[in-house]
Design a protein around this motif. Structure first.
Motif, mmCIF file in Angstrom:
data_model
loop_
_atom_site.group_PDB
_atom_site.id
_atom_site.type_symbol
_atom_site.label_atom_id
_atom_site.label_comp_id
_atom_site.label_asym_id
_atom_site.label_seq_id
_atom_site.Cartn_x
_atom_site.Cartn_y
_atom_site.Cartn_z
ATOM 1 N N GLU A 172 93.281 -45.609 82.921
ATOM 2 C CA GLU A 172 94.772 -45.178 82.905
ATOM 3 C C GLU A 172 95.632 -45.734 83.956
ATOM 4 N N ALA A 173 95.352 -46.166 84.660
ATOM 5 C CA ALA A 173 95.996 -47.285 85.753
ATOM 6 C C ALA A 173 96.533 -48.270 85.034
ATOM 7 N N ARG A 174 95.707 -48.841 84.313
ATOM 8 C CA ARG A 174 96.233 -50.296 83.739
ATOM 9 C C ARG A 174 97.230 -49.793 82.620
ATOM 10 N N ALA A 175 96.992 -48.680 81.891
ATOM 11 C CA ALA A 175 97.984 -48.257 80.909
ATOM 12 C C ALA A 175 99.427 -47.928 81.469
ATOM 13 N N GLN A 176 99.274 -47.376 82.595
ATOM 14 C CA GLN A 176 100.584 -46.961 83.609
ATOM 15 C C GLN A 176 101.312 -48.415 83.535
ATOM 16 N N TRP A 177 100.800 -49.544 83.971
ATOM 17 C CA TRP A 177 101.492 -50.857 83.991
ATOM 18 C C TRP A 177 101.880 -51.298 82.900
ATOM 19 N N ARG A 178 101.110 -51.274 81.603
ATOM 20 C CA ARG A 178 101.502 -51.566 80.319
ATOM 21 C C ARG A 178 102.768 -50.709 79.886
ATOM 22 N N SER A 179 102.798 -49.398 80.227
ATOM 23 C CA SER A 179 103.994 -48.647 79.942
ATOM 24 C C SER A 179 105.100 -48.858 80.716
ATOM 25 N N LEU A 180 105.078 -49.134 81.908
ATOM 26 C CA LEU A 180 106.221 -49.619 82.586
ATOM 27 C C LEU A 180 106.802 -50.983 82.279
ATOM 28 N N ALA A 181 105.975 -51.916 81.841
ATOM 29 C CA ALA A 181 106.293 -53.172 81.408
ATOM 30 C C ALA A 181 107.203 -53.128 80.001
ATOM 31 N N SER A 182 106.597 -52.208 79.110
ATOM 32 C CA SER A 182 107.116 -51.871 77.870
ATOM 33 C C SER A 182 108.495 -51.249 77.992
ATOM 34 N N ARG A 183 108.690 -50.051 78.794
ATOM 35 C CA ARG A 183 109.715 -49.529 79.100
ATOM 36 C C ARG A 183 110.861 -50.549 79.633
ATOM 37 N N ARG A 184 110.422 -51.382 80.357
ATOM 38 C CA ARG A 184 111.447 -52.585 80.962
ATOM 39 C C ARG A 184 111.645 -53.670 80.165
ATOM 40 N N GLY A 185 111.189 -53.999 79.091
ATOM 41 C CA GLY A 185 111.034 -54.979 78.191
ATOM 42 C C GLY A 185 110.673 -56.327 78.873
ATOM 43 N N VAL A 186 109.614 -56.163 79.911
ATOM 44 C CA VAL A 186 108.950 -57.309 80.285
ATOM 45 C C VAL A 186 107.443 -57.510 79.949
ATOM 46 N N PRO A 187 107.100 -58.746 80.284
ATOM 47 C CA PRO A 187 105.418 -58.855 80.000
ATOM 48 C C PRO A 187 104.861 -58.338 81.119
ATOM 49 N N VAL A 188 103.577 -57.848 80.843
ATOM 50 C CA VAL A 188 102.809 -57.354 82.038
ATOM 51 C C VAL A 188 101.521 -58.402 81.921
ATOM 52 N N VAL A 189 101.164 -58.774 83.055
ATOM 53 C CA VAL A 189 100.171 -59.902 83.221
ATOM 54 C C VAL A 189 99.158 -59.194 84.261
#
Length: 170
Positions: A81-98
């Motif tokens: 759930e925590a990792r999904a939170q960061w993937r979701s934020l990156a997706s909303r902002r249109g940036v890559p998540v690493v």
């Protein structure tokens, strides 16, 4: 870009995050000081302050990304759930998540680090080795590609490895 560190308490995440922040000129948003600030403000430790600290960290990271800047999140990120939170934020902002997972392959070194560390976060109690062992049992398997760094390796070498990984991925 959103860079999210992950790993057990005392593994060396904060050192990696801070080193990357210096090298990249990127702010580091750390969950532990946020949670400690909640306690100092009078929010009871019996409340879900860990979850709340992640939500606050997400809001701060979102604001940094809105400015077009890279941000580094320093958090355990043990559960999906925590990792999904960061993937979701990156997706909303249109940036890559690493994701960068930091491990300490030597349990004796890891335990000594915990016993000897004092990050001077007002109101924050450093976890014991027993707490870390329990957290390790709860650590969810990874579904994301990630860089894994072992903190028994020299910090400057790990920072260089992370910078190379970030450069190769962009």
């Amino acid at each position: 870009m959103l860079i999210a560190t992950a790993g057990l308490p005392g593994a060396g995440k904060s050192s990696i995050a801070e080193g990357l922040g210096r090298q990249l000129g990127a702010p580091v948003v750390s969950v532990d000081p946020i949670e400690a600030a909640m306690w100092r403000a009078g929010v009871a430790r019996s409340q879900p302050t860990g979850l709340a600290a992640y939500v606050v960290a997400e809001a701060v990271a979102d604001g940094v990304l809105a400015l077009g800047q890279t941000v580094i999140v320093d958090a355990v990120n043990a559960v999906e759930e925590a990792r999904a939170q960061w993937r979701s934020l990156a997706s909303r902002r249109g940036v890559p998540v690493v994701f960068i997972e930091v491990v300490c392959s030597d349990p004796a070194v890891h335990c000594r680090r915990l016993e000897g560390r004092s990050r001077e976060i007002d109101g924050f109690y450093e976890p014991t080795w027993e707490v870390v062992e329990r957290r390790q049992e709860e650590f969810a398997p990874w579904v994301d590609d990630r860089l894994v760094l072992d903190s028994v390796i020299d910090l400057s070498q790990n920072i260089a490895t992370a910078l190379g990984f970030l450069t190769a991925g962009s």
